[in-house]
Scaffold this motif. Structure first.
Motif, PDB file in Angstrom:
ATOM      1  N   GLY A  14       0.807  -1.225   0.000  1.00 30.66           N
ATOM      2  CA  GLY A  14       0.000   0.000   0.000  1.00 30.66           C
ATOM      3  C   GLY A  14       0.833   1.265   0.000  1.00 30.66           C
ATOM      4  N   ALA A  17       2.213   3.034  -5.275  1.00 31.13           N
ATOM      5  CA  ALA A  17       1.796   2.103  -6.331  1.00 31.13           C
ATOM      6  C   ALA A  17       0.520   1.364  -5.934  1.00 31.13           C
ATOM      7  N   SER A  40       1.207  -3.472   5.269  1.00 23.72           N
ATOM      8  CA  SER A  40       1.720  -3.674   6.615  1.00 23.72           C
ATOM      9  C   SER A  40       2.272  -2.370   7.168  1.00 23.72           C
ATOM     10  N   GLY A  44       5.888  -0.384   6.425  1.00 22.00           N
ATOM     11  CA  GLY A  44       5.871   1.003   5.944  1.00 22.00           C
ATOM     12  C   GLY A  44       6.185   1.099   4.464  1.00 22.00           C
ATOM     13  N   VAL A  46       8.332   3.300   1.105  1.00 22.01           N
ATOM     14  CA  VAL A  46       9.669   3.817   0.798  1.00 22.01           C
ATOM     15  C   VAL A  46       9.784   5.292   1.229  1.00 22.01           C
ATOM     16  N   VAL A  48       9.475   8.183  -0.308  1.00 20.23           N
ATOM     17  CA  VAL A  48       9.959   9.223  -1.226  1.00 20.23           C
ATOM     18  C   VAL A  48       9.103   9.160  -2.499  1.00 20.23           C
ATOM     19  N   SER A  51       8.339  14.176  -6.940  1.00 22.41           N
ATOM     20  CA  SER A  51       8.389  15.020  -8.122  1.00 22.41           C
ATOM     21  C   SER A  51       7.766  14.215  -9.269  1.00 22.41           C
ATOM     22  N   ILE A 180       2.434 -10.059   4.907  1.00 23.20           N
ATOM     23  CA  ILE A 180       2.371 -11.280   4.088  1.00 23.20           C
ATOM     24  C   ILE A 180       3.551 -12.167   4.473  1.00 23.20           C
ATOM     25  N   LEU A 328       7.833  -0.103  -7.665  1.00 24.76           N
ATOM     26  CA  LEU A 328       9.244  -0.473  -7.507  1.00 24.76           C
ATOM     27  C   LEU A 328       9.474  -1.966  -7.680  1.00 24.76           C
ATOM     28  N   ILE A 341       6.579   7.297 -10.790  1.00 22.08           N
ATOM     29  CA  ILE A 341       5.121   7.326 -10.585  1.00 22.08           C
ATOM     30  C   ILE A 341       4.425   7.222 -11.946  1.00 22.08           C
TER      31      ILE A 341
END
Ligand code: FAD
Length: 494
Positions: A14, A17, A40, A44, A46, A48, A51, A180, A328, A341
């Protein structure tokens, strides 16, 4: 998989993406398939990815997201391009804007006329002929359609994921909290049957979207789709990110400041600035990188440094069996041109287009993978250009970049431009001619000749042609409000 019915879509992860996928899929396919997202809190995201590039506005429109609300919720600013410092050589600055430069003739691009002008005593920079670029430097901006600006956003990634989560849940996405622990495969087909969580829950599905970030838990961890490493072309493999207070009104552009073993970003938002150092660990160790970043910050730090490791490259198959990598997990090519993105958006929209009434064919999968790979390869070439075309030889990192072999596709593009001044956009390439021109010339590649049609203009005609474009741009820019004032008014901010 020859054919199968997709009624249950399960998204693992979550971050940006996962929630972009959940929001888009539940909005567009809600009645055809259920959407469940597992994330989860313990792991957490990434943290970042702030832009962006202009196509994100299309995604938001598809999602029926009101722009002003989006800006408010994500504390976003508008972005007209990227200012590159120290890339051609130390001390040099150029700008890659989202706008087009000049006015094309049907037979030849504007650069040919500008080059003819340069040979005939004109001294104005190529930049003076780009509306968005001139506006960016004057810190002026308007999103009003009358002003016809090409723009993107600089946004708070955590807030964006939270905002999309709200939309997705409103559209019927079910969120499952948990880690998971195991990916369960169907022993006959090798497809993913379900995901088992640490707390004992099992989530079954027909199609699984892997949004687990660099972990790539499903597509690689369970299915071993394979990875092509592109580090030999894009050698940076580490980053440190930190947030600071704003040091003044936000400018409508991102900064990419090269240093002797990579580069540093600066992304101004409404409420703070995002900063980070991207570097190559073969030439700079973590302590030195941290010291460099912390010594080059525009405001007070408000977060602890976030240390990130990555391997530049691409998952060989973005769609493998009944699993699609989005984000990613599908690969990463460093954030220099803010393209990640966008690649998330491309895979989501591609999936929607290829998931008609529930039946998926192997041909869809093959087509999906070909298209996704083409996107990645085109972006890869554009990124390599920034490292290869440089006069910098002041450090082992830059000497390695200048000496590296580049893909034939990029070599052809550079050499065609160098010899003839021509550049062409192929297929649905993300970066159009204007982007290539601004970056090639910004990095110091100048054509040896130009289209003969440009020389057909006599001195007076050429003067009028060039002056008219410059004056029109100056006039239009002078009518724009200051970026910070526009943002404040648009968002209804205090
Ligand atoms: P993540 O944010 O890592 O999310 C992964 C999710 O999976 C999380 O929710 C996590 O909890 C979950 N998860 C993982 N394992 C499990 C498990 N076992 N069980 C349950 N859940 C699990 N992109 C841009 O477009 N512009 C930029 O300026 C930009 N800058 C970047 C700078 C850096 C240094 C880096 C590394 C990336 C940057 N990106 C940028 C890329 C951008 O950050 C990502 O594309 C975007 O955030 C999407 O990440 P993600 O959702 O794929 O992964």
């Amino acid at each position: 998989m020859n054919t199968s019915h997709v009624r249950r879509i399960v998204i693992a992860g979550g971050g940006t993406a996962g929630w972009m996928a959940a929001a888009a899929l539940s909005r567009t396919l809600g009645r055809v398939a259920s959407v469940t997202l597992i994330e989860s809190k313990q792991i957490g995201t990434v943290g970042v990815g702030e832009s962006t590039i202009p196509p994100l506005a299309l995604f938001n429109r598809l999602m029926k997201i009101p722009e002003a609300e989006f800006m408010r919720e994500t504390q976003a600013t508008f972005k007209l391009g990227i200012e590159f410092h120290n890339w051609k050589e130390d001390g040099d600055v150029y700008f890659h804007s989202f706008g087009e430069t000049g006015k094309d003739h049907w037979s030849a691009g504007f650069q040919h006329f500008w080059l003819h002008g340069q040979q005939n005593g004109h001294t104005q920079s190529f930049d003076d002929y780009c509306y968005e670029l001139v506006a960016a430097y004057e810190r002026r901006f308007s999103a009003h359609p009358d002003h016809r600006m090409s723009y993107a956003y600089q946004l708070d990634a955590t807030r964006y994921a939270g905002y999309l989560r709200k939309l997705a849940e409103e559209e019927g996405t079910t969120r499952v909290e948990g880690k998971i622990a195991k990916v369960d495969l169907n022993p006959e087909t090798g497809h993913i049957a379900s995901l088992s969580l640490e707390d004992g829950q099992t989530v079954e599905g027909d199609l699984f979207i892997d949004c687990t970030g660099f972990r790539a838990l499903l597509i690689e961890g369970a299915l071993h789709a394979g990875f092509d490493d592109w580090t030999h072309w894009l050698p940076c493999d580490r980053a440190i990110a930190v947030q600071t207070t704003s040091d003044g009104p936000p400018v409508p552009y991102t900064k990419a400041i090269a240093h002797d073993a990579g580069w540093q970003w600066r992304i101004p938002l409404q409420h703070r600035t995002g900063n980070g150092l991207v570097y190559c660990s073969a030439y700079l160790d973590q302590d030195a990188a941290e010291e460099r970043l912390m010594g080059n910050l525009p405001g007070e730090t408000i977060t602890k440094p976030n240390f990130l490791r990555f391997t530049t490259g691409v998952r060989r198959k973005q769609w493998f069996r009944n699993c699609i990598a989005v984000g990613l997990s599908g690969g990463f090519m460093e954030p220099l041109e803010s393209t990640s993105i966008h690649l998330i958006q491309r895979n989501i929209l591609r999936l929607i287009r290829m998931l008609p009434a529930g039946e998926i064919s192997d041909r869809d999968i093959a087509e999906f993978n070909d298209q996704a790979m083409e996107d990645m390869v085109q972006i890869r070439d554009f990124l390599i250009l920034h490292y290869k075309a440089t006069d910098r030889r002041d450090s082992p990192f830059w000497r390695q970049c200048a000496a590296m072999e580049i893909p034939d596709s990029l070599d052809q593009k550079i050499e065609l431009f160098r010899e003839t001044g021509r550049v062409f956009r192929r297929h649905e390439e993300l970066f159009a001619e204007s982007s290539w021109l601004q970056v090639m010339m910004g990095q110091g590649i100048m054509p040896k000749s130009y289209h003969p049609i440009a020389a057909k203009l006599d001195k007076r005609e050429l003067d009028v042609f060039l002056r008219t474009i410059r004056e029109r741009i100056q006039h239009e820019v002078s009518r724009l409000p200051l970026h910070e004032e526009f943002v404040k008014e648009y968002c209804g901010a205090e």
